[in-house]
Design a protein around this motif. Structure first.
Motif, PDB file in Angstrom:
ATOM      1  N   ASP A  38       0.821  -1.220   0.000  1.00 47.41           N
ATOM      2  CA  ASP A  38       0.000   0.000   0.000  1.00 47.41           C
ATOM      3  C   ASP A  38       0.852   1.268   0.000  1.00 47.41           C
ATOM      4  O   ASP A  38       0.396   2.338   0.403  1.00 47.41           O
ATOM      5  CB  ASP A  38      -0.921   0.000   1.221  1.00 47.41           C
ATOM      6  CG  ASP A  38      -1.903  -1.153   1.211  1.00 47.41           C
ATOM      7  OD1 ASP A  38      -2.350  -1.529   0.110  1.00 47.41           O
ATOM      8  OD2 ASP A  38      -2.209  -1.688   2.294  1.00 47.41           O
ATOM      9  N   TYR A  39       2.084   1.140  -0.457  1.00 45.07           N
ATOM     10  CA  TYR A  39       3.025   2.274  -0.436  1.00 45.07           C
ATOM     11  C   TYR A  39       2.494   3.488  -1.199  1.00 45.07           C
ATOM     12  O   TYR A  39       1.933   3.358  -2.290  1.00 45.07           O
ATOM     13  CB  TYR A  39       4.354   1.833  -1.044  1.00 45.07           C
ATOM     14  CG  TYR A  39       5.310   2.962  -1.355  1.00 45.07           C
ATOM     15  CD1 TYR A  39       6.159   3.478  -0.388  1.00 45.07           C
ATOM     16  CD2 TYR A  39       5.367   3.494  -2.642  1.00 45.07           C
ATOM     17  CE1 TYR A  39       7.051   4.507  -0.686  1.00 45.07           C
ATOM     18  CE2 TYR A  39       6.254   4.512  -2.959  1.00 45.07           C
ATOM     19  CZ  TYR A  39       7.096   5.022  -1.975  1.00 45.07           C
ATOM     20  OH  TYR A  39       7.970   6.028  -2.284  1.00 45.07           O
ATOM     21  N   GLN A  40       2.707   4.690  -0.626  1.00 48.94           N
ATOM     22  CA  GLN A  40       2.409   5.954  -1.300  1.00 48.94           C
ATOM     23  C   GLN A  40       3.546   6.935  -1.037  1.00 48.94           C
ATOM     24  O   GLN A  40       4.105   6.979   0.065  1.00 48.94           O
ATOM     25  CB  GLN A  40       1.093   6.557  -0.818  1.00 48.94           C
ATOM     26  CG  GLN A  40      -0.144   5.878  -1.373  1.00 48.94           C
ATOM     27  CD  GLN A  40      -1.391   6.722  -1.172  1.00 48.94           C
ATOM     28  OE1 GLN A  40      -1.509   7.449  -0.186  1.00 48.94           O
ATOM     29  NE2 GLN A  40      -2.319   6.627  -2.094  1.00 48.94           N
ATOM     30  N   ARG A  41       3.843   7.718  -2.044  1.00 51.23           N
ATOM     31  CA  ARG A  41       4.914   8.713  -1.964  1.00 51.23           C
ATOM     32  C   ARG A  41       4.292  10.085  -2.220  1.00 51.23           C
ATOM     33  O   ARG A  41       3.653  10.300  -3.243  1.00 51.23           O
ATOM     34  CB  ARG A  41       5.980   8.398  -3.016  1.00 51.23           C
ATOM     35  CG  ARG A  41       7.234   9.247  -2.985  1.00 51.23           C
ATOM     36  CD  ARG A  41       8.205   8.680  -4.011  1.00 51.23           C
ATOM     37  NE  ARG A  41       9.555   9.177  -3.865  1.00 51.23           N
ATOM     38  CZ  ARG A  41      10.076  10.159  -4.620  1.00 51.23           C
ATOM     39  NH1 ARG A  41       9.330  10.727  -5.555  1.00 51.23           N
ATOM     40  NH2 ARG A  41      11.322  10.546  -4.441  1.00 51.23           N
ATOM     41  N   VAL A  42       4.490  11.023  -1.296  1.00 51.73           N
ATOM     42  CA  VAL A  42       3.871  12.342  -1.402  1.00 51.73           C
ATOM     43  C   VAL A  42       4.955  13.414  -1.451  1.00 51.73           C
ATOM     44  O   VAL A  42       5.840  13.456  -0.592  1.00 51.73           O
ATOM     45  CB  VAL A  42       2.928  12.615  -0.208  1.00 51.73           C
ATOM     46  CG1 VAL A  42       2.281  13.996  -0.345  1.00 51.73           C
ATOM     47  CG2 VAL A  42       1.867  11.532  -0.106  1.00 51.73           C
ATOM     48  N   SER A  43       4.894  14.271  -2.475  1.00 52.77           N
ATOM     49  CA  SER A  43       5.810  15.398  -2.576  1.00 52.77           C
ATOM     50  C   SER A  43       5.292  16.542  -1.716  1.00 52.77           C
ATOM     51  O   SER A  43       4.156  16.993  -1.887  1.00 52.77           O
ATOM     52  CB  SER A  43       5.938  15.861  -4.028  1.00 52.77           C
ATOM     53  OG  SER A  43       6.615  17.089  -4.107  1.00 52.77           O
ATOM     54  N   ASN A  44       6.104  17.010  -0.785  1.00 48.08           N
ATOM     55  CA  ASN A  44       5.679  18.097   0.095  1.00 48.08           C
ATOM     56  C   ASN A  44       5.409  19.386  -0.676  1.00 48.08           C
ATOM     57  O   ASN A  44       4.582  20.193  -0.265  1.00 48.08           O
ATOM     58  CB  ASN A  44       6.743  18.362   1.166  1.00 48.08           C
ATOM     59  CG  ASN A  44       6.798  17.268   2.205  1.00 48.08           C
ATOM     60  OD1 ASN A  44       5.846  16.521   2.372  1.00 48.08           O
ATOM     61  ND2 ASN A  44       7.932  17.158   2.884  1.00 48.08           N
ATOM     62  N   LYS A  45       6.099  19.567  -1.802  1.00 46.90           N
ATOM     63  CA  LYS A  45       5.972  20.816  -2.543  1.00 46.90           C
ATOM     64  C   LYS A  45       4.827  20.779  -3.549  1.00 46.90           C
ATOM     65  O   LYS A  45       3.940  21.620  -3.530  1.00 46.90           O
ATOM     66  CB  LYS A  45       7.286  21.144  -3.257  1.00 46.90           C
ATOM     67  CG  LYS A  45       7.304  22.532  -3.883  1.00 46.90           C
ATOM     68  CD  LYS A  45       8.694  22.893  -4.356  1.00 46.90           C
ATOM     69  CE  LYS A  45       8.727  24.315  -4.906  1.00 46.90           C
ATOM     70  NZ  LYS A  45      10.083  24.684  -5.368  1.00 46.90           N
TER      71      LYS A  45
END
Length: 324
Positions: A38-45
Motif C-alpha cells: 500500500d506504499y504511497q509517496r507524497v511530494s511536500n511541494k
C-alpha cells in the motif's frame, strides 16, 4: 511458518541497498524488497501522490535524462518510537537527454533532498519527500508554473455548473483579442538560423527592459531556442504576409529566400520588419505544453513601416485596418 519481522536497523540496511540499485543502476524492481503493497509517496511541494509503479517510472525517466547519475546518502536517522526513517541525500549527474520535454543542456547538476519514511509490517508504507521531477527541473534552471500542472478533479460530472469556459469558448475568447504578429528567431548549435511565428509576445517592463514570449515545445525551433543565450523578436510589417506564412510552415530552411542580418550577439534579425529586438534569455518557465521565456533587451531596431495585426485567424493592415 511464522514470518520474522525485520527490525528498523535491518530495514535501514535493505533501504540503502535497494536505493542504490534503483537510482544508480536502474534496477527499480529492487524496491519491491522494501516497499509495502500500500506504499504511497507524497511530494511536500507539489503534493503529487505516487505509487510504487509511478516511482519506478520516475526513476527510469530521470536516469534516461541523467545516465551517469550517482546518489549519495549523507545521513539516515532511525526513530524506533515513531517507526520512521529520515533520509538525507544528494545526487550528481549530467543532463544528457531531454526530460519532460526540456532539451538537454549537457550541464552537470547537483540536487539535494530529504525523505521521511514510515514503516509498517517491516516495509515502507509511506514516504514524504522534498523532491520530485519539478524540483529537478528547477535545479537545471527551468522552474515550472505550478498551476499549469494541476491535476483535474476526478469523478463523473453530470452538469458543469463551475462557470469555467470549455475549450471552444476559450478559443472564441482568444479569437476576439487583437494582437501583433512576431517572428521569434535564434540560431541552433551549428550556427544555422531558426525561427517561428508567434503572437504571444508581451512587454514585461521598461526598466529593466524585459520581454516575454511563450513557445510550444513541439515546434521545430524549440530545442534551439531553449539552448540559446539570446533570441530575436521581429514585429511583422504589412509587407511581410508571405514571411509569416513561411515561419508558420514546416519548411526545413525558412531563411532560404529571406533577407536578414545579425544583431550584435549574432541573433537573426529579419529585414523589412516594423521593428526588431535582440534580447538575452534570463528565465525559462515550464508551462506543461509550452515554455515561457523572459529575456532582457540588448538591442533594438525600429523602421518607419506599419505593423501587421491579427484577429480571429485573419491578418490586417495595421494602419488602415483593412484585410491583407
Amino acid at each position: 511458518m511464522q514470518q520474522t519481522q525485520l527490525s528498523l536497523q535491518q530495514i535501514k540496511n535493505a533501504l540503502v541497498a535497494s536505493w542504490e540499485a534503483a537510482w544508480d543502476h536502474g534496477n527499480v524492481d529492487s524496491l519491491d524488497e522494501i516497499l509495502h503493497a500500500d506504499y504511497q509517496r507524497v511530494s511536500n511541494k507539489s503534493k503529487k501522490v505516487s505509487t510504487a509503479q509511478s516511482l519506478k517510472e520516475d526513476i527510469l525517466a530521470v536516469r534516461e535524462a541523467f545516465p551517469d547519475l550517482v546518489t549519495t546518502i549523507d545521513h539516515l536517522l532511525v526513530d524506533d518510537a515513531e517507526q520512521s526513517i529520515a533520509v538525507f541525500w544528494r545526487t550528481n549527474g549530467t543532463f544528457t537527454r531531454a526530460l519532460q520535454g526540456v532539451p538537454a543542456t549537457g550541464h552537470s547538476v547537483e540536487t539535494r533532498g530529504s525523505n521521511l519514511l514510515k514503516v509498517q509490517d517491516g516495509k515502507v508504507i509511506s514516504e514524504q519527500v522534498t523532491w520530485d521531477q519539478s524540483e529537478l527541473l528547477e535545479d537545471v534552471g527551468v522552474p515550472s508554473l505550478k498551476s499549469a500542472f494541476e491535476t483535474p478533479d476526478d469523478g463523473i460530472v453530470v452538469d458543469d455548473l463551475s462557470g469555467v469556459p470549455n475549450l471552444e469558448e476559450l478559443k472564441g475568447f482568444n479569437r476576439q483579442f487583437i494582437t501583433g504578429v512576431t517572428v521569434v528567431t535564434t540560431k541552433d548549435e551549428n550556427g544555422a538560423p531558426r525561427g517561428l511565428a508567434a503572437n504571444s509576445y508581451v512587454s514585461v517592463s521598461l526598466e529593466p527592459p524585459l520581454v516575454l514570449v511563450c513557445v510550444q515545445k513541439t515546434t521545430s525551433t524549440y530545442a534551439s531556442l531553449f539552448k540559446s543565450t539570446h533570441l530575436g523578436i521581429n514585429i511583422m510589417s504589412n509587407e511581410q504576409r508571405e514571411t509569416v506564412g513561411t515561419f508558420a510552415s514546416k519548411a526545413d530552411d525558412k531563411f532560404a529566400n529571406l533577407a536578414w542580418h545579425e544583431g550584435p550577439n549574432g541573433t537573426p534579425m529579419l529585414d523589412g520588419s516594423a521593428a526588431s529586438i535582440e534580447a538575452e534569455i534570463k528565465e525559462r518557465f515550464q508551462a506543461k505544453t509550452h515554455t515561457v521565456f523572459i529575456a532582457k533587451v540588448k538591442h533594438s531596431e525600429v523602421a518607419d513601416i506599419e505593423p501587421m495585426i491579427y484577429k480571429a485567424g485573419r491578418f490586417f493592415d495595421g494602419a488602415e485596418l483593412q484585410a491583407l
